[in-house]
Write a protein that holds these residues in place. Structure first.
Motif, PDB file in Angstrom:
ATOM      1  N   GLY A 177       0.828  -1.207   0.000  1.00  0.00           N
ATOM      2  CA  GLY A 177       0.000   0.000   0.000  1.00  0.00           C
ATOM      3  C   GLY A 177       0.856   1.248   0.000  1.00  0.00           C
ATOM      4  N   ARG A 178       0.679   2.079   1.003  1.00  0.00           N
ATOM      5  CA  ARG A 178       1.396   3.343   1.046  1.00  0.00           C
ATOM      6  C   ARG A 178       2.756   3.181   1.721  1.00  0.00           C
ATOM      7  N   VAL A 179       3.705   4.018   1.327  1.00  0.00           N
ATOM      8  CA  VAL A 179       5.017   4.032   1.955  1.00  0.00           C
ATOM      9  C   VAL A 179       5.296   5.433   2.504  1.00  0.00           C
ATOM     10  N   ASN A 180       6.020   5.483   3.609  1.00  0.00           N
ATOM     11  CA  ASN A 180       6.371   6.767   4.223  1.00  0.00           C
ATOM     12  C   ASN A 180       7.677   7.331   3.684  1.00  0.00           C
ATOM     13  N   LEU A 181       8.635   6.428   3.475  1.00  0.00           N
ATOM     14  CA  LEU A 181       9.982   6.851   3.108  1.00  0.00           C
ATOM     15  C   LEU A 181      10.574   5.837   2.148  1.00  0.00           C
ATOM     16  N   VAL A 182      11.224   6.342   1.101  1.00  0.00           N
ATOM     17  CA  VAL A 182      11.978   5.474   0.194  1.00  0.00           C
ATOM     18  C   VAL A 182      13.391   6.031   0.091  1.00  0.00           C
ATOM     19  N   TYR A 183      14.365   5.166   0.344  1.00  0.00           N
ATOM     20  CA  TYR A 183      15.777   5.546   0.217  1.00  0.00           C
ATOM     21  C   TYR A 183      16.352   4.794  -0.980  1.00  0.00           C
ATOM     22  N   PHE A 184      16.675   5.533  -2.029  1.00  0.00           N
ATOM     23  CA  PHE A 184      17.188   4.973  -3.277  1.00  0.00           C
ATOM     24  C   PHE A 184      18.713   4.947  -3.222  1.00  0.00           C
ATOM     25  N   ASP A 185      19.297   3.761  -3.064  1.00  0.00           N
ATOM     26  CA  ASP A 185      20.757   3.649  -2.993  1.00  0.00           C
ATOM     27  C   ASP A 185      21.205   2.343  -3.648  1.00  0.00           C
ATOM     28  N   ALA A 186      20.691   2.094  -4.850  1.00  0.00           N
ATOM     29  CA  ALA A 186      21.009   0.831  -5.506  1.00  0.00           C
ATOM     30  C   ALA A 186      21.709   1.084  -6.835  1.00  0.00           C
ATOM     31  N   ASN A 187      20.979   1.013  -7.910  1.00  0.00           N
ATOM     32  CA  ASN A 187      21.537   1.113  -9.260  1.00  0.00           C
ATOM     33  C   ASN A 187      21.684   2.580  -9.644  1.00  0.00           C
ATOM     34  N   HIS A 188      22.906   3.094  -9.578  1.00  0.00           N
ATOM     35  CA  HIS A 188      23.143   4.519  -9.830  1.00  0.00           C
ATOM     36  C   HIS A 188      23.296   4.790 -11.327  1.00  0.00           C
ATOM     37  N   GLN A 189      22.251   4.468 -12.056  1.00  0.00           N
ATOM     38  CA  GLN A 189      22.227   4.740 -13.490  1.00  0.00           C
ATOM     39  C   GLN A 189      20.950   5.504 -13.824  1.00  0.00           C
ATOM     40  N   TYR A 190      21.029   6.289 -14.878  1.00  0.00           N
ATOM     41  CA  TYR A 190      19.937   7.182 -15.258  1.00  0.00           C
ATOM     42  C   TYR A 190      18.623   6.424 -15.437  1.00  0.00           C
ATOM     43  N   ASP A 191      18.620   5.430 -16.305  1.00  0.00           N
ATOM     44  CA  ASP A 191      17.372   4.713 -16.613  1.00  0.00           C
ATOM     45  C   ASP A 191      16.802   4.030 -15.382  1.00  0.00           C
ATOM     46  N   ALA A 192      17.659   3.362 -14.624  1.00  0.00           N
ATOM     47  CA  ALA A 192      17.188   2.635 -13.440  1.00  0.00           C
ATOM     48  C   ALA A 192      16.637   3.592 -12.390  1.00  0.00           C
ATOM     49  N   THR A 193      17.304   4.721 -12.196  1.00  0.00           N
ATOM     50  CA  THR A 193      16.842   5.693 -11.203  1.00  0.00           C
ATOM     51  C   THR A 193      15.443   6.182 -11.519  1.00  0.00           C
ATOM     52  N   LEU A 194      15.207   6.549 -12.774  1.00  0.00           N
ATOM     53  CA  LEU A 194      13.883   7.031 -13.162  1.00  0.00           C
ATOM     54  C   LEU A 194      12.850   5.906 -13.125  1.00  0.00           C
ATOM     55  N   ARG A 195      13.263   4.715 -13.525  1.00  0.00           N
ATOM     56  CA  ARG A 195      12.326   3.584 -13.518  1.00  0.00           C
ATOM     57  C   ARG A 195      11.884   3.250 -12.093  1.00  0.00           C
ATOM     58  N   TYR A 196      12.833   3.185 -11.163  1.00  0.00           N
ATOM     59  CA  TYR A 196      12.481   2.869  -9.775  1.00  0.00           C
ATOM     60  C   TYR A 196      11.594   3.969  -9.187  1.00  0.00           C
ATOM     61  N   TYR A 197      11.908   5.206  -9.508  1.00  0.00           N
ATOM     62  CA  TYR A 197      11.076   6.314  -9.023  1.00  0.00           C
ATOM     63  C   TYR A 197       9.627   6.128  -9.471  1.00  0.00           C
ATOM     64  N   HIS A 198       9.423   5.889 -10.762  1.00  0.00           N
ATOM     65  CA  HIS A 198       8.063   5.792 -11.291  1.00  0.00           C
ATOM     66  C   HIS A 198       7.346   4.528 -10.798  1.00  0.00           C
ATOM     67  N   GLN A 199       8.099   3.476 -10.480  1.00  0.00           N
ATOM     68  CA  GLN A 199       7.473   2.286  -9.914  1.00  0.00           C
ATOM     69  C   GLN A 199       6.973   2.545  -8.490  1.00  0.00           C
ATOM     70  N   LEU A 200       7.723   3.333  -7.730  1.00  0.00           N
ATOM     71  CA  LEU A 200       7.375   3.559  -6.322  1.00  0.00           C
ATOM     72  C   LEU A 200       6.511   4.787  -6.104  1.00  0.00           C
ATOM     73  N   ARG A 201       6.488   5.697  -7.048  1.00  0.00           N
ATOM     74  CA  ARG A 201       5.727   6.935  -6.889  1.00  0.00           C
ATOM     75  C   ARG A 201       4.249   6.691  -6.568  1.00  0.00           C
ATOM     76  N   PRO A 202       3.555   5.702  -7.187  1.00  0.00           N
ATOM     77  CA  PRO A 202       2.147   5.484  -6.856  1.00  0.00           C
ATOM     78  C   PRO A 202       1.897   5.107  -5.392  1.00  0.00           C
ATOM     79  N   LEU A 203       2.941   4.679  -4.672  1.00  0.00           N
ATOM     80  CA  LEU A 203       2.784   4.299  -3.266  1.00  0.00           C
ATOM     81  C   LEU A 203       2.955   5.488  -2.323  1.00  0.00           C
ATOM     82  N   ALA A 204       3.347   6.630  -2.871  1.00  0.00           N
ATOM     83  CA  ALA A 204       3.601   7.816  -2.040  1.00  0.00           C
ATOM     84  C   ALA A 204       2.302   8.528  -1.700  1.00  0.00           C
ATOM     85  N   HIS A 205       2.290   9.181  -0.531  1.00  0.00           N
ATOM     86  CA  HIS A 205       1.170  10.025  -0.123  1.00  0.00           C
ATOM     87  C   HIS A 205       1.704  11.423   0.152  1.00  0.00           C
TER      88      HIS A 205
END
Length: 261
Positions: A177-205
């Motif tokens: 469901g919803r998430v409070n905090l996401v810490y992105f510290d994995a794949n430091h590449q352009y495509d992966a960073t944007l992809r992970y953001y857009h995958q997790l963004r729907p869980l943000a409030h």
């Protein structure tokens, strides 16, 4: 030696960074003073830092299976644990900021992309025993070390999801469901960073915060950061050089701050 672009970005950051004296927004001022620059010290910090020191003294080597951008210093698959801890772990200053941030956000789901040896994971988990931490990691031997630390620290509010995040994150987002905090510290590449953001963004409030690590890691990461802060749903963003923070509260006027950290 760090790449030239990284040094140039740091100089640029230092020229633009401001402190609390330049902050007129009450929320940003209080956030800066209490979260980014908080001064508290606890036995929890001492405990976790003792684990960090132990890792820095460990001369054993492990095999790294890295699905991300890898090291900019050493491309070898076999690395000493001490070298990995020295080059790959966040500073204690940054880790303590994550603790304060998780504490500020309270109960709920925290997601960490990139467990490494679990130092930041412990800071997040120790901030609030009622929060639940889901951490993703692709390196099997790093996970073994992290599990050992979690067991030693007696943490039961951490779940590790092992494997390539490109394959494991999608199932998590469908089941969560919803998430409070996401810490992105994995794949430091352009495509992966944007992809992970857009995958997790729907869980943000409205009160969710995304922390994007290593926004100046490379020119593509810097480009990804600039694109993220320009997104219409991002109403407030903070650049502290080591990372960038994204906020989604529609009560905020869209602003970007470069802050001394």
């Amino acid at each position: 030696m760090l790449p030239f672009h990284h040094l140039f970005s740091y100089l640029e950051y230092k020229l633009n960074a401001v402190d609390s004296h330049s902050l007129h927004s009450p929320f940003v001022f209080n956030f800066y003073q209490n979260i980014l620059k908080g001064k508290q010290n606890t036995e929890v910090f001492d405990e976790i830092e003792s684990y960090r020191k132990a890792l820095l003294r460990t001369n054993e080597s492990i095999i790294i299976n890295d699905y991300g951008a890898g090291s900019q210093v050493n491309k070898s698959g076999k690395r000493k644990i001490s070298d990995l801890a020295r080059s790959g772990l966040s500073s204690s200053k940054f880790s303590r900021m994550l603790f304060r941030l998780a504490d500020f956000l309270g109960d709920g789901e925290i997601v960490e992309l990139g467990t490494s040896f679990g130092i930041n994971t412990l800071y997040l988990a120790k901030s609030n025993p009622r929060a639940h931490i889901t951490t993703f990691e692709g390196c099997t031997e790093s996970i073994k070390i992290a599990r050992g630390l979690f067991d030693k620290a007696g943490q039961s509010n951490i779940k590790i999801i092992e494997g390539n995040i490109d394959l494991t994150l999608d199932a998590f987002t469908r089941e969560t469901g919803r998430v409070n905090l996401v810490y992105f510290d994995a794949n430091h590449q352009y495509d992966a960073t944007l992809r992970y953001y857009h995958q997790l963004r729907p869980l943000a409030h409205a009160d969710t915060i995304f922390v994007m690590d290593d926004i100046y890691w490379s020119k593509p990461m810097k480009k990804a950061w600039k694109e993220l802060i320009a997104l219409p749903e991002v109403t407030l963003s903070m650049d502290i050089f080591d990372a960038g923070l994204l906020f989604f509260n529609r009560d905020f006027c869209k602003e970007h701050f470069v802050l001394e950290f």
